[in-house]
Every structure is written in structure tokens, then in C-alpha cells.
Motif scaffolding. Structure first.
Motif, mmCIF file in Angstrom:
data_model
loop_
_atom_site.group_PDB
_atom_site.id
_atom_site.type_symbol
_atom_site.label_atom_id
_atom_site.label_comp_id
_atom_site.label_asym_id
_atom_site.label_seq_id
_atom_site.Cartn_x
_atom_site.Cartn_y
_atom_site.Cartn_z
ATOM 1 N N HIS A 41 27.915 44.742 32.317
ATOM 2 C CA HIS A 41 27.424 43.583 31.566
ATOM 3 C C HIS A 41 26.580 42.637 32.422
ATOM 4 O O HIS A 41 25.819 41.821 31.883
ATOM 5 C CB HIS A 41 28.591 42.820 30.939
ATOM 6 C CG HIS A 41 29.429 42.053 31.924
ATOM 7 N ND1 HIS A 41 30.477 42.621 32.601
ATOM 8 C CD2 HIS A 41 29.362 40.766 32.339
ATOM 9 C CE1 HIS A 41 31.031 41.717 33.393
ATOM 10 N NE2 HIS A 41 30.378 40.585 33.254
ATOM 11 N N TRP A 42 26.677 42.754 33.758
ATOM 12 C CA TRP A 42 25.840 41.910 34.608
ATOM 13 C C TRP A 42 24.359 42.211 34.406
ATOM 14 O O TRP A 42 23.504 41.361 34.667
ATOM 15 C CB TRP A 42 26.226 42.089 36.074
ATOM 16 C CG TRP A 42 27.562 41.488 36.392
ATOM 17 C CD1 TRP A 42 28.706 42.168 36.695
ATOM 18 C CD2 TRP A 42 27.901 40.097 36.425
ATOM 19 N NE1 TRP A 42 29.738 41.292 36.910
ATOM 20 C CE2 TRP A 42 29.272 40.011 36.758
ATOM 21 C CE3 TRP A 42 27.174 38.929 36.199
ATOM 22 C CZ2 TRP A 42 29.935 38.791 36.866
ATOM 23 C CZ3 TRP A 42 27.831 37.709 36.308
ATOM 24 C CH2 TRP A 42 29.192 37.645 36.643
ATOM 25 N N ARG A 43 24.036 43.397 33.947
ATOM 26 C CA ARG A 43 22.632 43.729 33.681
ATOM 27 C C ARG A 43 22.112 43.012 32.431
ATOM 28 O O ARG A 43 20.907 42.919 32.218
ATOM 29 C CB ARG A 43 22.469 45.237 33.516
ATOM 30 C CG ARG A 43 22.813 46.038 34.771
ATOM 31 C CD ARG A 43 21.793 45.807 35.878
ATOM 32 N NE ARG A 43 22.153 46.548 37.103
ATOM 33 C CZ ARG A 43 21.396 46.597 38.188
ATOM 34 N NH1 ARG A 43 20.237 45.949 38.217
ATOM 35 N NH2 ARG A 43 21.787 47.269 39.256
ATOM 36 N N ASP A 44 23.032 42.519 31.594
ATOM 37 C CA ASP A 44 22.640 41.823 30.368
ATOM 38 C C ASP A 44 22.898 40.317 30.438
ATOM 39 O O ASP A 44 22.732 39.620 29.438
ATOM 40 C CB ASP A 44 23.422 42.392 29.167
ATOM 41 C CG ASP A 44 23.193 43.883 28.977
ATOM 42 O OD1 ASP A 44 22.049 44.309 29.139
ATOM 43 O OD2 ASP A 44 24.171 44.594 28.675
ATOM 44 N N ALA A 45 23.319 39.825 31.585
ATOM 45 C CA ALA A 45 23.768 38.434 31.688
ATOM 46 C C ALA A 45 22.600 37.459 31.565
ATOM 47 O O ALA A 45 21.447 37.791 31.847
ATOM 48 C CB ALA A 45 24.488 38.221 33.014
ATOM 49 N N TYR A 46 22.925 36.228 31.148
ATOM 50 C CA TYR A 46 21.888 35.195 31.034
ATOM 51 C C TYR A 46 21.369 34.817 32.421
ATOM 52 O O TYR A 46 22.073 34.970 33.423
ATOM 53 C CB TYR A 46 22.387 33.975 30.263
ATOM 54 C CG TYR A 46 23.783 33.494 30.547
ATOM 55 C CD1 TYR A 46 24.033 32.449 31.419
ATOM 56 C CD2 TYR A 46 24.875 34.076 29.896
ATOM 57 C CE1 TYR A 46 25.325 31.985 31.656
ATOM 58 C CE2 TYR A 46 26.169 33.614 30.124
ATOM 59 C CZ TYR A 46 26.386 32.573 31.001
ATOM 60 O OH TYR A 46 27.657 32.121 31.229
ATOM 61 N N PRO A 47 20.143 34.324 32.521
ATOM 62 C CA PRO A 47 19.462 34.232 33.820
ATOM 63 C C PRO A 47 20.097 33.286 34.821
ATOM 64 O O PRO A 47 19.930 33.485 36.025
ATOM 65 C CB PRO A 47 18.043 33.761 33.444
ATOM 66 C CG PRO A 47 18.171 33.165 32.083
ATOM 67 C CD PRO A 47 19.261 33.934 31.404
ATOM 68 N N GLY A 81 23.086 36.224 39.215
ATOM 69 C CA GLY A 81 22.772 37.484 38.555
ATOM 70 C C GLY A 81 21.876 38.386 39.390
ATOM 71 O O GLY A 81 22.202 39.565 39.604
ATOM 72 N N PRO A 82 20.736 37.880 39.896
ATOM 73 C CA PRO A 82 19.876 38.746 40.725
ATOM 74 C C PRO A 82 20.574 39.265 41.978
ATOM 75 O O PRO A 82 20.351 40.409 42.395
ATOM 76 C CB PRO A 82 18.705 37.824 41.087
ATOM 77 C CG PRO A 82 18.633 36.852 39.954
ATOM 78 C CD PRO A 82 20.066 36.613 39.559
#
Length: 462
Positions: A41-47, A81-82
Motif C-alpha cells: 500500500h505504500w506504493r499508493d500512499a498520499y504524497p 513515502g519516497p
């Protein structure tokens, strides 16, 4: 294709399991995930999302995350996230380089047919059959629901200005009013982001169907700050051992600063083990416009309809949906099963530690029955009514680990253990005294917490 283990889901838990498994056993592992890269889900997380817990005890055991820096509040860093994307890319590269792990990203797991698993490449549509020699590992059972892939559970009229939190940076404009919908961590993130980007508190309306209990972030710190963490756990055990009932317990935990409410005058029932720092709590308390009329039923251009009333919404109002479920409170089932492993929580608030623990035990061998005694499933909490069950399950499990010499050494040595630093700092008075308090009270605490658990029909405000 053949493999010893087929791990369905290459998120943080699936990766932590595979990493621990190949560290302890000479096996071949195949990971399948529908996303184009590992990380779940980290690939879809908000920025603007950050890791909820310190980086120091998150990820896979074999690769550190971050550099153990302190942030401006003096807490250990939490990866952005990045940063997490780069970390999971490095994990994937290391697993691939081992020669024992095959990564099938961008593939759907279609199920099993005549004992053979079928996966489909989402890019080409080509199907592939996989024979599993040992076990299938379900790393999606507790898969989180995140804003980017969440659909609102309420009606939205055409033209009503509703966005997900991941769109928030794109819509900030002077004069706008933001209506944040939700009571949990995502709503907290939306409010703190807005406040941190010069949106005045009186331009934020917070629709909170329920009020929530939170933890103080300072009491979930590793390494040099583990003394405060151990003191908080000791307070949990002491309060549980001495409390007469759940209300008494909550009062003791709140008086001791272990549990927090944004509004101490409002009854709170929701509990998802979320954390706030002192600065975050102070900022959130500046938002005075809080709507407590139950869940949203429908959003229209000029109003919001709720379970117990409605509120007006002018043309300047932007509604921010923060109602994604987040943690999945699926019912418990045995973790170790014939030909199957179902990844679940064991120690609360430690997802990748739990997955690595399960991977280590699978690599070590032993019967499913013995491993299940060491790893009782501990469903994520939904309500504060779940707190007694959650802590009692954790403390029973930890008692079993301590009695197993090999496992105790692994737990003490893994970097994913929040309390790993206790061993090296045990001589210091803060840690020594906290450990003594915990040991003195945990036995009675577990007994009392068992009596505080509600009947199954009442457990959790769902």
C-alpha cells in the motif's frame, strides 16, 4: 514453475516474512503482487504520508531503514513515502540477488486449480502455473485500505466537491474551507497538513463520527529513548493490574499520559493504536469546528447529510474523504496451517516484526501447533473495548518467547523489535526500573484484562 513457498502479497509484511525465512532456511521463495513494484500500500500512499512508527524498527530485518536521525521534535525519524519506495526497491534487489527469491510483480494470483496455483501477468495477460512444494503464505489477509484505492461509503451528488486526501496538495487555494471527514490517522494527517500549510484553524471543519483515543509518540521510541517506551509499557501493566474495570483502566492510562484524546471533554470509543506527538495534539486542538452528528450519508452541493442531522456547505467548501478503513480488523485464524501460513498481528503495533517472527519460526521448523502457541493471532483493534484483549494477547505471547531460548535470542537481536535496545541499556536506572515495574504487574494485568474483555457480540464499535 515450482517453488517451496509462494508468498501472495509483496508488501512490507510479505517482504519481512521472506527475508526472515531465507535467512534461516535454504528454500526457494516466489512472491506475487498485483502492483508493478514491491511495497504494497505504500506504493499508493498520499504524497505527504510518513511512516507511523520510527524507521528504526520497520521494514525487513536484514536492511536498516534510515539513519536513526532525530526530527525537530527530538523523535527518531519516520520515513517519507519516497524514502520507503527507495528502501523497498533495495529490498527487492537484495532478495533477487540471493538467487533464492523470485519476484513476480504486476501479477494477479487467480487461485488454485488441481493443487496448482495460477497467476496472470497484468501486462501481457499470460497465465503461469506454479506448483508449491511446501506452503502458500497469505500476506494479504490484513491488507490495508488506503485513500487512493478507497471508494466512499456514502452518496456523493454530481458536482459535489469531494476529494481524497492524496489530492489535497492540488486544491489548496486562498479562502477555501476544508471539510475533513473521518476520525482516524488519515483525518489527523489531513488536518495537520492543512495547518502546516497556512490554512487557518477556522477554515477547517472536522466531521468526526466518533472521537478516538491516541498514543503519545514519545512512548514508542527505540534505541536511546527506549527507557520512555519501557516506562509506558510498565504503566500499561500497572494500570491493568490495579484497575477495577475498563473505565477505571482508561482513567488511569489517560491520567498517566499513556492514552490521549484531542478533546478530553468528548467521550471517545474509537481506537486504532494511532500516535500523536505533543505538537500535533496542540495544533489539532486549535480546530474548534467539530461536527459530531454521526457518519456522513450524502454530500450535496450545498449541504452534508449525516446520521443525526445536516450541516451547510457553501461553494467554497472542499470535502476531504479520510474514511478509508486503514488497518484491516479481519477475524483471527490460526497463523500456521497445513500447507498454509496466514500473516497476522501477534505483538500489537509491530507489523513487520510479526511477519519476520513468523518467517523465523517457519524456517526453524517445529509443528504448526507449537508455532501457533508461540504466535497467537491478535486482530487489529477497532474500538477501545479491544484494548484489554490486544494487550493480554501480546503479553502472553511474549511470555512464551521468553521461555524459548533460541527464539528469545532472535527476538532480542532483530532490529525490528521495538524493545531491542532494552538489553544493552538494562543497567541504566530508567530502563531497569521500568522493567521491574512491568515484571511485577504483568501477571495480574493479564488476569484482570481477561475479565474486562466484552462478550464477542459486543467487542469493538463496528
Amino acid at each position: 514453475m515450482e517453488t517451496d513457498y509462494l508468498v501472495v502479497g509483496a508488501g512490507a509484511s510479505g517482504l519481512a516474512f521472506a527475508d526472515a525465512l531465507i535467512a534461516g532456511a535454504d528454500v526457494e521463495v516466489t512472491l506475487v503482487d498485483r502492483r508493478p513494484a514491491v511495497g504494497g500500500h505504500w506504493r499508493d500512499a498520499y504524497p505527504f504520508v510518513r511512516l507511523h512508527t520510527p524507521s528504526a524498527y520497520y521494514g525487513v530485518d536484514s536492511i536498516p531503514l534510515g539513519e536513526d536521525r532525530l526530527d525537530v521534535e527530538g523523535f527518531y525519524e519516520r520515513a517519507s513515502g519516497p524514502e520507503l519506495h527507495r528502501y523497498f526497491d533495495a529490498v527487492a534487489a537484495q532478495l533477487d540477488a540471493s538467487g533464492r527469491v523470485r519476484l513476480l510483480t504486476g501479477h494477479d494470483h487467480l487461485g488454485v486449480e488441481a493443487g496448482v496455483h495460477l497467476v496472470r501477468d497484468r501486462r501481457t495477460g499470460i497465465d503461469q502455473r506454479i506448483a508449491v512444494r511446501r506452503k502458500v503464505v497469505d500476506a494479504r489477509y490484513l491488507e490495508a485500505s488506503v485513500p487512493a484505492t478507497h471508494s466512499p461509503t456514502f452518496d456523493v451528488a454530481p458536482g459535489a466537491p469531494l476529494i481524497g486526501i492524496h489530492k489535497l496538495p492540488d486544491v489548496v487555494r486562498p479562502g477555501a474551507v476544508y471539510s475533513v471527514i473521518g476520525a482516524g490517522k488519515t483525518a489527523v494527517d489531513a488536518c495537520t497538513w492543512l495547518l502546516g500549510h497556512d490554512v487557518a484553524p477556522d477554515h477547517i471543519r472536522w466531521i468526526r463520527p466518533r472521537d478516538a483515543w491516541f498514543h503519545d509518540r514519545r512512548e514508542f521510541q527505540p534505541l536511546d529513548q527506549v527507557g520512555a517506551t519501557m516506562a509506558g509499557i510498565a504503566l500499561d501493566a500497572e494500570a491493568a493490574a490495579q484497575a477495577g474495570d475498563l473505565d477505571d483502566l482508561l482513567g488511569r492510562l489517560e491520567d498517566g499520559g499513556r492514552l490521549l484524546r484531542i478533546d478530553p471533554s468528548a467521550p471517545a470509543s474509537m481506537y486504532r493504536a494511532a500516535m500523536l506527538s505533543g505538537a500535533e495534539l496542540e495544533a489539532l486542538r486549535e480546530i474548534d469546528h467539530v461536527v459530531r452528528l454521526g457518519r456522513v450519508r450524502r454530500i450535496e452541493a450545498d449541504r452534508v447529510l449525516l446520521e443525526r442531522g445536516q450541516v451547510a456547505a457553501g461553494t467554497s467548501v472542499i470535502h476531504v474523504d479520510c474514511t478509508a478503513r486503514g488497518l484491516n480488523d479481519a477475524p483471527a485464524q490460526p497463523i500456521f496451517q497445513p500447507c498454509r501460513v496466514v500473516l497476522q498481528q501477534v505483538r500489537h503495533n509491530s507489523p513487520t516484526f510479526n511477519a519476520a517472527l513468523i518467517g523465523h519460526l517457519e524456517a526453524r521448523g517445529g509443528t504448526d501447533a507449537d508455532n501457533n502457541r508461540l504466535c497467537p493471532p491478535n486482530p487489529y483493534p477497532r474500538s477501545i473495548l479491544d484494548w484489554p484483549r490486544m494487550c493480554a494477547t501480546t503479553w502472553r505471547a511474549e511470555r512464551g518467547w521468553a521461555a524459548d531460548r533460541e527464539l528469545s535470542a532472535w527476538v532480542a537481536g532483530t532490529r525490528l523489535n521495538l524493545l531491542a535496545a532494552v538489553r544493552d541499556r538494562a543497567a541504566g536506572p530508567p530502563v531497569r526500573e521500568a522493567v521491574a515495574r512491568f515484571v511485577a504487574h504483568v501477571g495480574a494485568a493479564v488476569e484482570h484484562l481477561d475479565r474486562m474483555q466484552p462478550p464477542p457480540s459486543e467487542g469493538g464499535d463496528r
